[in-house]
Design a protein around this motif. Sequence first.
Motif, mmCIF file in Angstrom:
data_model
loop_
_atom_site.group_PDB
_atom_site.id
_atom_site.type_symbol
_atom_site.label_atom_id
_atom_site.label_comp_id
_atom_site.label_asym_id
_atom_site.label_seq_id
_atom_site.Cartn_x
_atom_site.Cartn_y
_atom_site.Cartn_z
ATOM 1 N N ALA A 145 0.794 -1.243 0.228
ATOM 2 C CA ALA A 145 -0.110 0.054 0.077
ATOM 3 C C ALA A 145 0.918 1.115 -0.058
ATOM 4 O O ALA A 145 1.952 1.109 0.530
ATOM 5 C CB ALA A 145 -0.971 -0.111 1.149
ATOM 6 N N GLU A 146 0.423 2.348 -0.776
ATOM 7 C CA GLU A 146 1.278 3.550 -0.709
ATOM 8 C C GLU A 146 0.360 4.552 -0.636
ATOM 9 O O GLU A 146 -0.912 4.558 -0.574
ATOM 10 C CB GLU A 146 1.952 3.643 -2.188
ATOM 11 N N PRO A 148 0.319 9.270 -0.073
ATOM 12 C CA PRO A 148 1.138 10.605 -0.262
ATOM 13 C C PRO A 148 2.061 10.980 0.805
ATOM 14 O O PRO A 148 1.927 10.681 1.668
ATOM 15 C CB PRO A 148 0.111 11.720 -0.511
ATOM 16 N N GLU A 151 0.826 15.212 3.866
ATOM 17 C CA GLU A 151 -0.270 14.207 4.036
ATOM 18 C C GLU A 151 -1.216 15.166 5.090
ATOM 19 O O GLU A 151 -0.556 16.246 5.935
ATOM 20 C CB GLU A 151 0.397 13.083 4.662
ATOM 21 N N ALA A 152 -2.371 14.794 5.131
ATOM 22 C CA ALA A 152 -3.243 15.606 6.122
ATOM 23 C C ALA A 152 -2.508 15.401 7.600
ATOM 24 O O ALA A 152 -2.341 14.163 7.955
ATOM 25 C CB ALA A 152 -4.668 15.280 6.122
ATOM 26 N N TRP A 154 -4.674 14.920 10.433
ATOM 27 C CA TRP A 154 -5.428 14.088 10.997
ATOM 28 C C TRP A 154 -4.888 12.768 10.549
ATOM 29 O O TRP A 154 -5.004 11.714 11.261
ATOM 30 C CB TRP A 154 -6.757 14.272 10.194
ATOM 31 N N LEU A 155 -4.447 12.649 9.468
ATOM 32 C CA LEU A 155 -4.025 10.943 8.884
ATOM 33 C C LEU A 155 -2.674 10.827 9.698
ATOM 34 O O LEU A 155 -2.432 9.527 9.908
ATOM 35 C CB LEU A 155 -3.839 10.815 7.406
ATOM 36 N N ARG A 196 -5.160 5.217 6.162
ATOM 37 C CA ARG A 196 -5.863 5.051 4.551
ATOM 38 C C ARG A 196 -6.303 3.757 4.141
ATOM 39 O O ARG A 196 -7.488 3.593 3.757
ATOM 40 C CB ARG A 196 -5.008 5.712 3.471
ATOM 41 N N LEU A 199 -9.067 2.767 6.574
ATOM 42 C CA LEU A 199 -10.278 3.706 6.088
ATOM 43 C C LEU A 199 -10.917 3.411 4.671
ATOM 44 O O LEU A 199 -12.166 3.530 4.646
ATOM 45 C CB LEU A 199 -9.728 5.133 6.222
ATOM 46 N N THR A 200 -10.228 2.626 3.908
ATOM 47 C CA THR A 200 -10.584 2.291 2.549
ATOM 48 C C THR A 200 -10.892 1.011 2.204
ATOM 49 O O THR A 200 -11.466 0.572 1.220
ATOM 50 C CB THR A 200 -9.815 3.203 1.528
ATOM 51 N N ARG A 201 -10.402 -0.054 3.128
ATOM 52 C CA ARG A 201 -10.595 -1.489 2.982
ATOM 53 C C ARG A 201 -11.122 -2.096 4.085
ATOM 54 O O ARG A 201 -11.324 -1.319 5.101
ATOM 55 C CB ARG A 201 -9.189 -2.045 2.660
ATOM 56 N N ALA A 319 -11.061 4.584 15.100
ATOM 57 C CA ALA A 319 -11.258 5.708 14.290
ATOM 58 C C ALA A 319 -11.280 5.629 12.842
ATOM 59 O O ALA A 319 -11.663 6.274 12.032
ATOM 60 C CB ALA A 319 -9.931 6.568 14.530
ATOM 61 N N CYS A 320 -10.555 4.435 12.602
ATOM 62 C CA CYS A 320 -10.758 3.919 11.160
ATOM 63 C C CYS A 320 -11.792 3.071 10.829
ATOM 64 O O CYS A 320 -11.791 2.392 9.654
ATOM 65 C CB CYS A 320 -9.487 3.045 10.747
ATOM 66 N N GLY A 321 -12.669 2.905 11.790
ATOM 67 C CA GLY A 321 -13.963 2.315 11.133
ATOM 68 C C GLY A 321 -14.040 0.894 11.297
ATOM 69 O O GLY A 321 -14.651 0.054 10.681
ATOM 70 N N ALA B 599 -7.272 20.878 5.059
ATOM 71 C CA ALA B 599 -7.421 19.694 5.505
ATOM 72 C C ALA B 599 -8.282 19.587 6.849
ATOM 73 O O ALA B 599 -7.721 20.247 7.957
ATOM 74 C CB ALA B 599 -6.428 18.795 5.557
ATOM 75 N N ILE B 601 -9.692 18.437 10.506
ATOM 76 C CA ILE B 601 -9.407 17.799 11.555
ATOM 77 C C ILE B 601 -10.296 16.847 12.192
ATOM 78 O O ILE B 601 -11.360 17.619 12.667
ATOM 79 C CB ILE B 601 -8.626 18.622 12.827
ATOM 80 N N VAL B 604 -11.966 11.144 16.318
ATOM 81 C CA VAL B 604 -11.545 9.767 16.502
ATOM 82 C C VAL B 604 -12.060 8.831 16.899
ATOM 83 O O VAL B 604 -11.821 7.620 17.293
ATOM 84 C CB VAL B 604 -10.070 9.893 17.018
ATOM 85 N N ARG B 606 -15.053 7.659 15.886
ATOM 86 C CA ARG B 606 -15.714 6.885 14.989
ATOM 87 C C ARG B 606 -15.052 7.004 13.569
ATOM 88 O O ARG B 606 -14.137 8.101 13.447
ATOM 89 C CB ARG B 606 -17.122 7.196 14.992
ATOM 90 N N ARG B 607 -15.372 6.314 12.719
ATOM 91 C CA ARG B 607 -14.991 6.397 11.316
ATOM 92 C C ARG B 607 -15.503 7.747 10.690
ATOM 93 O O ARG B 607 -16.807 7.966 10.960
ATOM 94 C CB ARG B 607 -15.252 4.980 10.463
ATOM 95 N N LEU B 613 -14.267 11.961 4.604
ATOM 96 C CA LEU B 613 -12.845 11.396 4.319
ATOM 97 C C LEU B 613 -12.631 11.930 2.622
ATOM 98 O O LEU B 613 -11.390 12.313 2.593
ATOM 99 C CB LEU B 613 -13.213 9.714 3.899
ATOM 100 N N PHE B 617 -9.177 13.643 1.774
ATOM 101 C CA PHE B 617 -8.180 13.107 0.652
ATOM 102 C C PHE B 617 -8.116 14.316 -0.323
ATOM 103 O O PHE B 617 -7.112 14.610 -0.631
ATOM 104 C CB PHE B 617 -8.761 12.010 0.049
ATOM 105 N N VAL B 620 -5.245 17.224 0.477
ATOM 106 C CA VAL B 620 -4.060 16.520 0.450
ATOM 107 C C VAL B 620 -3.501 17.367 -0.969
ATOM 108 O O VAL B 620 -3.984 16.937 -1.908
ATOM 109 C CB VAL B 620 -3.838 15.310 0.676
ATOM 110 N N GLN B 623 0.125 14.922 -6.134
ATOM 111 C CA GLN B 623 1.487 14.442 -5.706
ATOM 112 C C GLN B 623 1.841 13.334 -6.903
ATOM 113 O O GLN B 623 1.787 12.183 -6.558
ATOM 114 C CB GLN B 623 1.803 14.062 -4.310
#
Lengths: 367, 830
Positions: A145-146, A148, A151-152, A154-155, A196, A199-201, A319-321, B599, B601, B604, B606-607, B613, B617, B620, B623
């Motif tokens: 996985a890759e 940026p 980065e934000a 928050w992430l 990330r 959050l997305t998988r 936090a990532c669900g 971006a 803030i 945390v 919950r998702r 999201l 994204f 950012v 890039q």
Amino acid sequence: MSGPNTEYDPVQVTPLGEAEVARMREDALTAIAQATDLAALKQARADHTGDRSPLALANREIGALPPQARQETGQRVGQARGAVSQALAQRQQVLEAEHEERSLVADTVDVTLPWDRQAPGARHPITTTSERLMDVFVAMGWEIAEGPVVEAEWLNFDALNLGADHPARTMQDTFWTEPAENAVVLRTHTSPVQARTMLTRTPPIYVVCPGRVFRTDPFDATHSPMFHQIEGLVVDEGISMAHLRGSLDHMLAALFGEGIRTRFRPSYFPFTEPSAEMDMVCFVCRGEEPAVETCRTCRGEGWIELGGCGVVNPRVLTACGIDSERYSGFAFGFGIDRMAMFRHDAADLRDMFEGDVRFSSAFGSEV
Amino acid sequence: MRAPMSWVREYVDLPAEVSVEDVAARLTALGLKLEALERPGHDMSGPLVVGRVLTMEPEPQKNGKTINWCSVDVGAANGTGEPQGIVCGAHNFEPGDLVVVVLPGGVLPGPFEISARKTYGHTSAGMICSALELGLGDDALSSKGGIIVLPKDAGEPGDDAFDLLHLRDEVIEFEINPDRAYALSMRGVAREIALAYDVAFRDPALRKVPAGNDDGYPVRVAATDACPVFVTRTVTGFDPTAPSPAWLARRVQLAGMRSISLAVDVTNYVMLELGNPIHGYDADKLAGPIVVRRAEAGEHITTLDGQDRALDPADLLITDDSGPIGLAGVMGGESTELSPTTTTVVVEAAHFTPVGIFRTARRHKLPTEGARRWERGVDPTLPAAAADRVAELLVRYGGGQVAAGVTQLGQAPAQVPIDLPLDLPARVSGLVIDAATVEADLRAVGCEVQVVGDRLTAVPPPWRPDLTDPYDLVEEVVRQVGYDEVPSVLPPAPSGRGLTREQRLRRRVGRTLAGEGLVEVVSFPFVGDATFDRLGLPADDVLRHAVRLANPLSSEEPFYTTTLLPGLLEAAARNLGRGAPGVALFETGTVAFPRDVAAPILGVDRRPTDAELQALFDAVPDQPLFLGAVLAGERDRSGWWGKGRGASWEDAVGVVRRLAVELSVDVRIEAAQRAPWHPGRCARFFVGDDEFGHAGELHPRVCAAFDLPARSAAVEIDLDFLMRRAPDVVRAPRLSHFPVAKEDVALVVAADLASEVVAATLREGAGELCESVRLFDVYTGEQAGEGRKSLAFALRFRASDRTLTETETGEAKAAAVALAAQRHGAEQRA
Ligand SMILES: [Zn+2]
């Protein structure tokens, strides 16, 4: 061209006695034998088998002979011509062989002459080390996985249980971007890629995340404001620290040989709990006496510090669900540059980032 | 955190034979990581003894210095009992003083061996020592650079001075993680030793303290959220000239702080001992009651370090009627500082919550010892004991008395119980850990534990504010069972799909370029306006709009780069400067183009929602992965094969052509004008109508600016774009086995017409039978005519189903020429 000669010049017609034919034959064979190169042989061929050669002329005369003499003379001339032709062919073969041998000798070159017309290219040892690491995990069924580099916030922090007022934020000297309210940083670790991914998988998740990271360290022989990390993340049902250790031991064995294992020490990272520092057995001395005493790679410790790891903090999963009751996970991370440094016994970190071709060229295109 | 072993051993029954190495190793295994081991004083050896100066005769020397020829009583330490004759250069003592003497045979740090030696006309049999010479550092303890004059009652001549001065100790320096703030004190380190060795621990914070009353120094806490507890004690009649006792100053020093004065040393000592930062005020400088409140807009404070600081409304302050007198928990103010005239000391031992302190310390860039402890979390039950301990030590060594008034505001907040399934430690660690072990291990770290069924409830001890979640308790158990006991088990193998297509293509691009003789480099992405200037970018160039760093390493390079070229050009120049005859480098890396969007803030707990999201994204910076290359100096070397060749524009363009072939992408090339390239030697590349990069010779001014030879060439393309255009699956070609027919054609066209355009026209005009069009010669001499050039092309024709007749190929060629004539005014040369 052949055929009965009806227009011969009677003046040139001389008797074709046996001796006469034999002489012609001998003359021809002598000339052939004496030809020392292909040019001389070509001349002999012209002289003794050409249209004006004695045997050719003799052959032409045969038709003018009385019938009773024709057969005998014809046979005699025919035999002579056959012998000459055969001698020619044989001589041709010999001379051609000699010629080929001479020209091959003349073709000889100095095969040690240098061929440095164009310097060879190379890939960077960080790239190749990173690929080597990825391959080990891909072979285990994990994916890459890759994400940026810029980065934000928050992430990079919050999602990883590193809230704005967490003292650990100051542990990672962060490059912040302007304006501050945009909340964008140069990532201080590759962990936002883990966020990330989560959050997305959906689990099961088995990934490694290699990439560039930044800390506000000045550039010297052992520090760099930019370096490369690889982090692993597994989220699945029933995952424990034992799986973390198993994965790391497997990776180390693949890279450094059987028997290179890890050691865990308690540590602290906001995104893992429990957290550990991991060391690996020194792959040079294997921590064994007496080699360990003088080992430069581990400086006599027998262990090499590798990086950090731990069980994914359930707060991060939340936090990532990801349902932290059902799933658990582990994560680890270490420096690719550092591993390349000690694996290849490199002396100075600056060599990695100054672009001196003498450095990268030593590694070729794979490691 | 530096812990002198002599100190922590006071609180724990550690057998004397346990070595400091063993302690360090066991504590490292428990989570206090060994940073360094020191053995101060162990690089010295005696005889080092107490001496009494009997006589001293000043003797002026030719060099302007005056030395003292002394006789010193060292008791029986010299074996004779006779006074010892010693030359001494210092003057801060007089006959009758007790001093420290090293006798011949002794070794001082250096190592510096002492022997009787002739100097200034005497035989000096030893040395009277200064603090510095004994490795005691250069602060209050060192008597300002002179020799050490011991208190009158320090001992008798001949007494060993090692113990007297506390010279020898063993100090473990730990790296303390944020979750183990309790270990930022001797109390905490001793507690861990007790845990490691299962020996008794004596809590130095357990002391009988007087209850609060109304007679203490008046205090009002307006911000009880940030300051739930505030205790003061007052010491009156304190002697500000009283020195710190040697042991106390030495401990403070071994713990890594400077010895300053008795009053300051005592506050630091108690902080180190218990972990509760303390502040002392000169009562005579306080004006009215102490008020703990947040700053008001526009307020300022001058802190102890002499800095005037503008305060933020979020800063928590200690104030009096004069205004701010301290940044709470971080640093005191100058106006009420303890000084050499302070006789009444007000001792503040409070409790501050972490968040505000962390922000204030960060805002004012004051990572003080106090702030470091508060922001990580301090035991809130400590203030009363800490204040009492400070008062005790002040009075014991500085005289005076502790006032009866005790201000005690607030109570330590109660600890929140944590619910833990008993099998969780085993599940998380993969170790076999039974319920009894879990229970015992949690009790061992100070939790109150209650087991109900298959769960337990643990109330963490007040010194462990880090314990909030079940997983925190798991770590406490696992670290006692032993991290290194965790077994090694491979997780169930998932079914991965291998590398992504983009990951595979990236490797392929790298190998291709390496195969072409280019060497990969990795450069820092930091650039500045001067970098863009050197590239000759116009003021409004899109590349100048870059992500700006708030705290760049160099103010000259505040941007995250938008182009890989600066790093590459610098690396090329570095290689040439180091003697390379030529250099060909490439780099793949992401660049960043700001989106100028904030971006968010997010929470945390919950998702985030998909919309949240997406907003994250999208904020950012963009890039893309770029590929850059530079070729400078010799490209082909000269040698026995013939002449060499310098790198030039065609090598740069060739890099992209090579990649286009490798990735099976149809790339179109056009002439372009783009900094930093030479305006007449720059190509830009398209797939369809989308441009994705440039290559060519660098502008001469750019070569000069980067110290590169003339005609150096460079490439920069959007590699992400090119890789996206690569076909996923290449379709196999159909091969015709019929013979090829070849036709050459020479066309005279305008000199500025791109050959690629003419070739494309020929291909189009020649129709389907045309297999290839290849330019094999360019002629621009007189015969082509002014402003014209002649291009010679080889055309190949082939059909898939038959042998072509001369007529067919002739017609196809004629059609190609005709189209070129019509479209470009091309004339066919005979
Ligand atoms: Zn080793």
